[in-house]
Design an enzyme around this catalytic site. Structure first.
Site, PDB file in Angstrom:
ATOM      1  CE  LYS A 137      -4.365   1.274   0.010  1.00 50.33           C
ATOM      2  NZ  LYS A 137      -5.579   0.477  -0.333  1.00 50.33           N
ATOM      3  CG  ASP A 165      -7.390   3.140  -1.036  1.00 48.75           C
ATOM      4  OD1 ASP A 165      -7.738   2.097  -0.929  1.00 48.75           O
ATOM      5  OD2 ASP A 165      -7.621   4.035  -0.125  1.00 48.75           O
TER       6      ASP A 165
HETATM    7  P1  NDP Z   1     -12.772   7.653  -3.274  1.00 46.30           P
HETATM    8  O1  NDP Z   1     -11.910   8.888  -3.056  1.00 46.30           O
HETATM    9  O2  NDP Z   1     -13.517   7.503  -4.650  1.00 46.30           O
HETATM   10  O3  NDP Z   1     -14.132   8.162  -2.398  1.00 46.30           O
HETATM   11  C1  NDP Z   1     -14.133   8.150  -1.033  1.00 46.30           C
HETATM   12  C2  NDP Z   1     -15.428   8.441  -0.198  1.00 46.30           C
HETATM   13  O4  NDP Z   1     -15.267   8.345   1.101  1.00 46.30           O
HETATM   14  C3  NDP Z   1     -15.565  10.020  -0.484  1.00 46.30           C
HETATM   15  O5  NDP Z   1     -17.168  10.377  -0.993  1.00 46.30           O
HETATM   16  C4  NDP Z   1     -15.317  10.713   0.489  1.00 46.30           C
HETATM   17  O6  NDP Z   1     -15.936  11.813   0.952  1.00 46.30           O
HETATM   18  C5  NDP Z   1     -15.511   9.608   1.422  1.00 46.30           C
HETATM   19  N1  NDP Z   1     -14.978   9.792   2.883  1.00 46.30           N
HETATM   20  C6  NDP Z   1     -13.716   9.835   2.932  1.00 46.30           C
HETATM   21  N2  NDP Z   1     -13.279  10.030   4.396  1.00 46.30           N
HETATM   22  C7  NDP Z   1     -14.531   9.997   5.098  1.00 46.30           C
HETATM   23  C8  NDP Z   1     -15.071  10.455   6.285  1.00 46.30           C
HETATM   24  N3  NDP Z   1     -13.946  10.403   7.416  1.00 46.30           N
HETATM   25  N4  NDP Z   1     -16.159  10.088   6.590  1.00 46.30           N
HETATM   26  C9  NDP Z   1     -17.209  10.059   5.662  1.00 46.30           C
HETATM   27  N5  NDP Z   1     -16.923   9.802   4.378  1.00 46.30           N
HETATM   28  C10 NDP Z   1     -15.466   9.948   3.981  1.00 46.30           C
HETATM   29  O7  NDP Z   1     -12.491   6.585  -2.758  1.00 46.30           O
HETATM   30  P2  NDP Z   1     -12.750   4.824  -2.814  1.00 46.30           P
HETATM   31  O8  NDP Z   1     -14.231   4.685  -2.901  1.00 46.30           O
HETATM   32  O9  NDP Z   1     -11.841   4.336  -3.877  1.00 46.30           O
HETATM   33  O10 NDP Z   1     -12.469   4.232  -1.364  1.00 46.30           O
HETATM   34  C11 NDP Z   1     -13.444   4.004  -0.317  1.00 46.30           C
HETATM   35  C12 NDP Z   1     -13.000   2.951   0.601  1.00 46.30           C
HETATM   36  O11 NDP Z   1     -12.913   1.752  -0.165  1.00 46.30           O
HETATM   37  C13 NDP Z   1     -11.467   3.261   1.227  1.00 46.30           C
HETATM   38  O12 NDP Z   1     -11.609   2.780   2.492  1.00 46.30           O
HETATM   39  C14 NDP Z   1     -10.651   2.441   0.296  1.00 46.30           C
HETATM   40  O13 NDP Z   1      -9.489   1.972   0.878  1.00 46.30           O
HETATM   41  C15 NDP Z   1     -11.699   1.135  -0.011  1.00 46.30           C
HETATM   42  N6  NDP Z   1     -11.457   0.391  -1.057  1.00 46.30           N
HETATM   43  C16 NDP Z   1     -11.221   1.041  -2.421  1.00 46.30           C
HETATM   44  C17 NDP Z   1     -10.985  -0.125  -3.505  1.00 46.30           C
HETATM   45  C18 NDP Z   1     -10.870   0.766  -4.897  1.00 46.30           C
HETATM   46  O14 NDP Z   1     -10.679  -0.077  -5.864  1.00 46.30           O
HETATM   47  N7  NDP Z   1     -10.928   1.852  -5.000  1.00 46.30           N
HETATM   48  C19 NDP Z   1     -10.782  -1.467  -3.362  1.00 46.30           C
HETATM   49  C20 NDP Z   1     -11.038  -1.670  -2.016  1.00 46.30           C
HETATM   50  C21 NDP Z   1     -11.351  -0.956  -0.896  1.00 46.30           C
HETATM   51  P3  NDP Z   1     -15.102  13.024   0.860  1.00 46.30           P
HETATM   52  O15 NDP Z   1     -14.936  13.564  -0.464  1.00 46.30           O
HETATM   53  O16 NDP Z   1     -15.956  14.314   1.576  1.00 46.30           O
HETATM   54  O17 NDP Z   1     -13.755  13.138   1.249  1.00 46.30           O
HETATM   55  O1  2IT Z   2      -7.946  -1.813  -0.843  1.00 47.74           O
HETATM   56  C1  2IT Z   2      -7.829  -2.053  -2.072  1.00 47.74           C
HETATM   57  O2  2IT Z   2      -7.762  -3.191  -2.143  1.00 47.74           O
HETATM   58  C2  2IT Z   2      -7.486  -1.192  -3.274  1.00 47.74           C
HETATM   59  N1  2IT Z   2      -7.496   0.007  -2.973  1.00 47.74           N
HETATM   60  C3  2IT Z   2      -7.346  -1.823  -4.595  1.00 47.74           C
HETATM   61  C4  2IT Z   2      -5.916  -2.320  -4.641  1.00 47.74           C
HETATM   62  C5  2IT Z   2      -5.703  -2.537  -6.282  1.00 47.74           C
HETATM   63  O3  2IT Z   2      -4.490  -2.772  -6.479  1.00 47.74           O
HETATM   64  O4  2IT Z   2      -6.540  -2.544  -7.160  1.00 47.74           O
END
Ligand code: NDP
Ligand code: 2IT
Length: 451
Positions: A126, A166
């Site tokens: 990460k 992420d």
């Molecule tokens: P994005 O940046 O696309 O979206 C993040 C979202 O979460 C935004 O709406 C953001 O709002 C909100 N957020 C962040 N911090 C907070 C908080 N403290 N309270 C409430 N809302 C919050 O990220 P992702 O959708 O990619 O990631 C979301 C989660 O999923 C993370 O935990 C990430 O690690 C996990 N994840 C992502 C993967 C991927 O492929 N993208 C894969 C697996 C897991 P704001 O705009 O206000 O910050």
């Molecule tokens: O938390 C996760 O699994 C991710 N943000 C995606 C990682 C990846 O390599 O696609």
């Protein structure tokens, strides 16, 4: 608790006193694999656990860049190369002001187990930075990404370490990072980053993968528990980013009514069901706030988050709650409200969104609980499919990738279910996920000797 486990936990706590998120993640895993440790007394001499909790390498670096006013800014960059046991280090990059070593290590640690569950040849890693992309111009984001990659490039490679997105890192950022990597290396190593846009090496369905995958996992969990489905269920989804949007899309496709979504400022509640096209425009095109939804649907309700431990979204009545924003966003207080409102299932789209106490409370109250490292593994799994397409210099259709993703998520659920039954903890998918992943990792570790 098993003496060896107790000893390792105490050591990890003593060695990492200022890393609460990392300790939380380690504690969750170690405390749930006790039956496996009991059954393998030789693991202590082999220091299996000590080796798992110590990252192979942590890289920290300075990221200087120039903002639009000509002011020089300095951020801190990270890459935690946690485990290369079953493949190149693999995991996302997070750009968010809260990023620190504890958060990077917890995410890297979780990633080892998640990637093992995927059944694909990917290790765990990460990275990221405390850079805040919010409010920055495209040119500023580009200059930051170029500077970040100018250091990161020497540590990564398609057979070494493959970053992806992420929080705060999506298609725009991956494009800038890839462009700079390619320029420095003077070669087209398509598989060095995943989450690329379709057309220069990205995989179809990668954008959708984490959210869709979460819903596929939930579908299997609901089916295995009384043959339930999404049809007609009310769903709340925190966040409004990549994971939340595509979880919403698939849940709606399955006939659920999604009534709320959120961001770090607050949440919107639309009793008629969320208009996802509006959310996509606000978030993916305008990079706006969830509150802007009121400009599309004046009759929706907006609730500001005053206390993160009591986020308004979890006070809304729903059958299924999907935390898809960030770590520790679902507290014990919130878990109690969900249970009081009759929630039947909680699925973690984000990484470690539920506190330890919240998970305990939900499980005690017989709420079906899908843990992050299993339920959100669809993103990284599809990243691995992107890597394989890059190696083949070939593309699969959307349907082909989606079908593979569905099969992977179905298998992950099966693995969690079987492992939970094998150790007499049927229905405890937290234990099931940790045990199934640990079995894969410890086997690889034993086979590869002391390295
Ligand atoms: P994005 O940046 O696309 O979206 C993040 C979202 O979460 C935004 O709406 C953001 O709002 C909100 N957020 C962040 N911090 C907070 C908080 N403290 N309270 C409430 N809302 C919050 O990220 P992702 O959708 O990619 O990631 C979301 C989660 O999923 C993370 O935990 C990430 O690690 C996990 N994840 C992502 C993967 C991927 O492929 N993208 C894969 C697996 C897991 P704001 O705009 O206000 O910050
Ligand atoms: O938390 C996760 O699994 C991710 N943000 C995606 C990682 C990846 O390599 O696609």
């Amino acid at each position: 608790m098993n003496k060896y486990l107790e000893k390792v936990l105490a050591k990890v706590e003593a060695k990492n006193p200022n890393e609460p998120e990392y300790l939380q993640a380690v504690k969750e895993v170690l405390s749930s694999i006790e039956p496996v440790i009991d059954a393998n007394p030789d693991f202590e001499k082999l220091a299996i656990l000590e080796r798992i909790v110590e990252p192979e390498r942590i890289i920290t670096f300075r990221v200087p860049w120039v903002d639009d006013n000509g002011q020089v800014q300095v951020n801190r960059g990270f890459r935690v190369q946690y485990s290369s046991l079953i493949g190149p280090y693999k995991g996302g990059l997070r750009f968010h002001p809260s990023v620190n070593q504890s958060i990077m290590k917890f995410l890297g640690f979780e990633q080892i187990f998640k990637n093992a569950l995927s059944g694909l040849p990917i290790g765990g890693g990460k990275g990221g930075s405390d850079f805040d992309p919010k409010g920055k111009s495209d040119a500023e984001v580009m200059r930051f990404c170029q500077s970040f990659m100018t250091e990161l490039y020497r540590h990564i490679g398609q057979d070494v370490d493959v970053p992806a997105g992420d929080i705060g890192v999506g298609g725009r950022e991956i494009g800038f990072l890839f462009g700079q990597y390619k320029r420095i290396r003077n070669g087209y190593e398509g598989g060095v980053l995943t989450g690329k846009a379709v057309g220069y090496g990205g995989s179809l369905a990668r954008t959708q993968a984490t959210g869709y995958g979460l819903i596929y996992y939930m579908r299997e969990m609901l089916k295995a528990n009384g043959g339930q489905t999404f049809e007609g269920k009310t769903v709340t989804i925190s966040g409004s980013g990549n994971v939340a949007i595509y979880a919403c899309e698939k849940a709606q496709e399955y006939g659920a009514k999604v009534v709320a979504m959120s961001d770090s400022n607050g949440c919107i509640y639309d009793k008629n069901g969320i208009d996802l096209a509006a959310i996509k425009e606000i978030k993916e095109v305008k990079r706006g706030r969830v509150k802007d939804y009121l400009n599309y649907h004046a009759d929706a309700k907006y609730m500001e988050t005053a206390d993160r431990n009591d986020a308004p979204i979890w006070t809304i009545k729903s059958d299924i709650a999907l935390p898809c924003a960030t770590q520790n966003e679902l507290s014990l207080t919130s878990a109690k409200k969900l249970v009081a409102n009759g929630v039947i299932a909680v699925g973690e789209g984000a990484n470690m969104p539920s506190t330890e106490e919240a998970i305990e409370y939900l499980q005690e109250n017989k709420v079906l609980f899908a843990p992050a490292k299993a339920a959100n593994a669809g993103g990284v799994s599809t990243s691995a499919i992107e890597m394989s397409q890059n190696s083949m210099r070939y593309y699969y259709t959307f349907e082909e990738v989606d079908k593979r993703l569905d099969a992977i998520m179905t298998n992950i659920f099966k693995a969690c279910d079987e492992a939970s039954k094998q150790y007499g903890m049927e229905g405890n998918y937290v234990a099931g996920a940790n045990i199934a992943a640990f079995q894969t990792i410890s086997k690889a570790m034993l086979a590869q000797g002391v390295v």
